[in-house]
Design a protein around this motif. Structure first.
Motif, PDB file in Angstrom:
ATOM      1  N   SER A 212       0.928  -1.307   0.121  1.00  0.00           N
ATOM      2  CA  SER A 212      -0.014   0.233  -0.376  1.00  0.00           C
ATOM      3  C   SER A 212       0.301   0.959  -0.388  1.00  0.00           C
ATOM      4  O   SER A 212       0.105   2.118  -0.064  1.00  0.00           O
ATOM      5  N   ALA A 213       1.984   1.092   0.248  1.00  0.00           N
ATOM      6  CA  ALA A 213       2.913   2.978   0.499  1.00  0.00           C
ATOM      7  C   ALA A 213       3.154   2.865  -1.419  1.00  0.00           C
ATOM      8  O   ALA A 213       4.038   3.770  -1.423  1.00  0.00           O
ATOM      9  N   ASN A 214       3.033   1.779  -2.154  1.00  0.00           N
ATOM     10  CA  ASN A 214       3.403   1.661  -3.443  1.00  0.00           C
ATOM     11  C   ASN A 214       1.896   2.349  -3.974  1.00  0.00           C
ATOM     12  O   ASN A 214       1.240   2.290  -4.564  1.00  0.00           O
ATOM     13  N   PHE A 215       2.068   3.917  -3.804  1.00  0.00           N
ATOM     14  CA  PHE A 215       0.205   4.482  -3.897  1.00  0.00           C
ATOM     15  C   PHE A 215       0.784   5.007  -4.910  1.00  0.00           C
ATOM     16  O   PHE A 215      -0.321   6.272  -5.786  1.00  0.00           O
ATOM     17  N   VAL A 216       2.116   5.438  -5.663  1.00  0.00           N
ATOM     18  CA  VAL A 216       2.451   6.403  -6.257  1.00  0.00           C
ATOM     19  C   VAL A 216       1.346   5.536  -8.495  1.00  0.00           C
ATOM     20  O   VAL A 216       0.069   6.587  -9.197  1.00  0.00           O
ATOM     21  N   PRO A 217       1.241   4.359  -9.316  1.00  0.00           N
ATOM     22  CA  PRO A 217       1.695   3.876  -8.677  1.00  0.00           C
ATOM     23  C   PRO A 217       3.088   3.437  -9.590  1.00  0.00           C
ATOM     24  O   PRO A 217       3.696   3.955 -10.608  1.00  0.00           O
ATOM     25  N   LEU A 218       4.109   2.039  -8.922  1.00  0.00           N
ATOM     26  CA  LEU A 218       5.439   1.793  -9.843  1.00  0.00           C
ATOM     27  C   LEU A 218       5.633   0.709 -10.117  1.00  0.00           C
ATOM     28  O   LEU A 218       5.350  -0.283  -9.182  1.00  0.00           O
ATOM     29  N   ASN A 219       5.819   0.061 -11.181  1.00  0.00           N
ATOM     30  CA  ASN A 219       6.373  -0.895 -11.300  1.00  0.00           C
ATOM     31  C   ASN A 219       7.853  -0.592 -11.862  1.00  0.00           C
ATOM     32  O   ASN A 219       8.315  -0.357 -11.478  1.00  0.00           O
ATOM     33  N   THR A 220       7.880  -2.377 -12.046  1.00  0.00           N
ATOM     34  CA  THR A 220      10.056  -2.842 -13.148  1.00  0.00           C
ATOM     35  C   THR A 220       9.954  -1.531 -14.020  1.00  0.00           C
ATOM     36  O   THR A 220      11.382  -1.038 -14.121  1.00  0.00           O
ATOM     37  N   ALA A 221       9.424  -0.688 -14.488  1.00  0.00           N
ATOM     38  CA  ALA A 221       9.815  -0.862 -16.080  1.00  0.00           C
ATOM     39  C   ALA A 221      10.071   0.840 -16.134  1.00  0.00           C
ATOM     40  O   ALA A 221      10.400   1.744 -15.920  1.00  0.00           O
ATOM     41  N   ASP A 222       9.151   1.476 -14.665  1.00  0.00           N
ATOM     42  CA  ASP A 222       8.453   2.597 -13.843  1.00  0.00           C
ATOM     43  C   ASP A 222      10.061   2.698 -13.342  1.00  0.00           C
ATOM     44  O   ASP A 222      10.747   4.071 -13.422  1.00  0.00           O
ATOM     45  N   ASP A 223      10.349   2.106 -12.495  1.00  0.00           N
ATOM     46  CA  ASP A 223      11.556   2.071 -11.367  1.00  0.00           C
ATOM     47  C   ASP A 223      12.798   2.592 -12.614  1.00  0.00           C
ATOM     48  O   ASP A 223      13.655   3.552 -12.524  1.00  0.00           O
ATOM     49  N   TRP A 224      12.955   1.183 -13.566  1.00  0.00           N
ATOM     50  CA  TRP A 224      14.324   1.856 -14.462  1.00  0.00           C
ATOM     51  C   TRP A 224      14.477   2.949 -15.666  1.00  0.00           C
ATOM     52  O   TRP A 224      15.466   3.634 -15.610  1.00  0.00           O
ATOM     53  N   LEU A 225      12.894   2.824 -15.564  1.00  0.00           N
ATOM     54  CA  LEU A 225      12.888   4.110 -16.345  1.00  0.00           C
ATOM     55  C   LEU A 225      13.259   5.873 -15.649  1.00  0.00           C
ATOM     56  O   LEU A 225      13.429   6.212 -15.975  1.00  0.00           O
ATOM     57  N   HIS A 226      12.514   6.058 -13.933  1.00  0.00           N
ATOM     58  CA  HIS A 226      13.670   6.668 -12.969  1.00  0.00           C
ATOM     59  C   HIS A 226      14.898   6.794 -13.321  1.00  0.00           C
ATOM     60  O   HIS A 226      15.145   7.683 -12.683  1.00  0.00           O
TER      61      HIS A 226
END
Length: 152
Positions: free
Chosen positions: A113-127
């Motif tokens: 529930s702390a992942n409210f933005v939400p983010l997935n693995t693709a988002d993580d590496w794009l960031h």
């Protein structure tokens, strides 16, 4: 009779040009996130939740909040492109924020529930790529002007 003259602006520095481009890309991404078809599973989009099933281009998990953040970052870029020093600040601070968001995405479970933005693995590496890229642009495009005192 009064004559008004418009202040003329000099040409944009490379860092200002880069920030305009980055800002426009963020605006485009924010708008595309609200377009069904470009965003898959659009009907499952939540305001802010790891349960949001919508994905931009079928890859990057998004929510309404995520799209609004992209729009805000885009507007901030266009505003901060007005001067070379604020453009540089936008890239350096924005890059640092994206690296922090990358770490957040790695440390917080994608189904938490702390992942409210939400983010997935693709988002993580794009960031991660955005963070490194923005910091590199902010540093490399202002090296000459910092040495010579230009662009301030």
């Amino acid at each position: 009779m009064t004559t008004r003259t418009r202040a003329t602006r000099g040409p944009r520095t490379p860092v200002q040009q880069a920030v305009v481009l980055v800002g426009l890309v963020f605006l485009l991404v924010g708008v595309l996130g609200f377009i069904p078809g470009v965003t898959t599973d659009y009907d499952s989009m939540k305001f802010a939740s790891h349960d949001s099933g919508a994905e931009l281009l079928g890859i990057f998990q998004i929510s309404v909040l995520h799209n609004l953040v992209h729009l805000a970052i885009g507007v901030a870029g266009l505003v901060m492109a007005r001067t070379a020093s604020s453009a540089r600040t936008y890239l350096l601070v924005g890059g640092a924020v994206y690296l922090i968001l990358w770490l957040y995405g790695l440390l917080v479970g994608h189904h938490s529930s702390a992942n409210f933005v939400p983010l997935n693995t693709a988002d993580d590496w794009l960031h991660f790529a955005l963070g490194i890229g923005m910091i590199a642009l902010g540093t490399l495009l202002t090296r000459r002007s910092a040495r010579t005192g230009l662009g301030r």
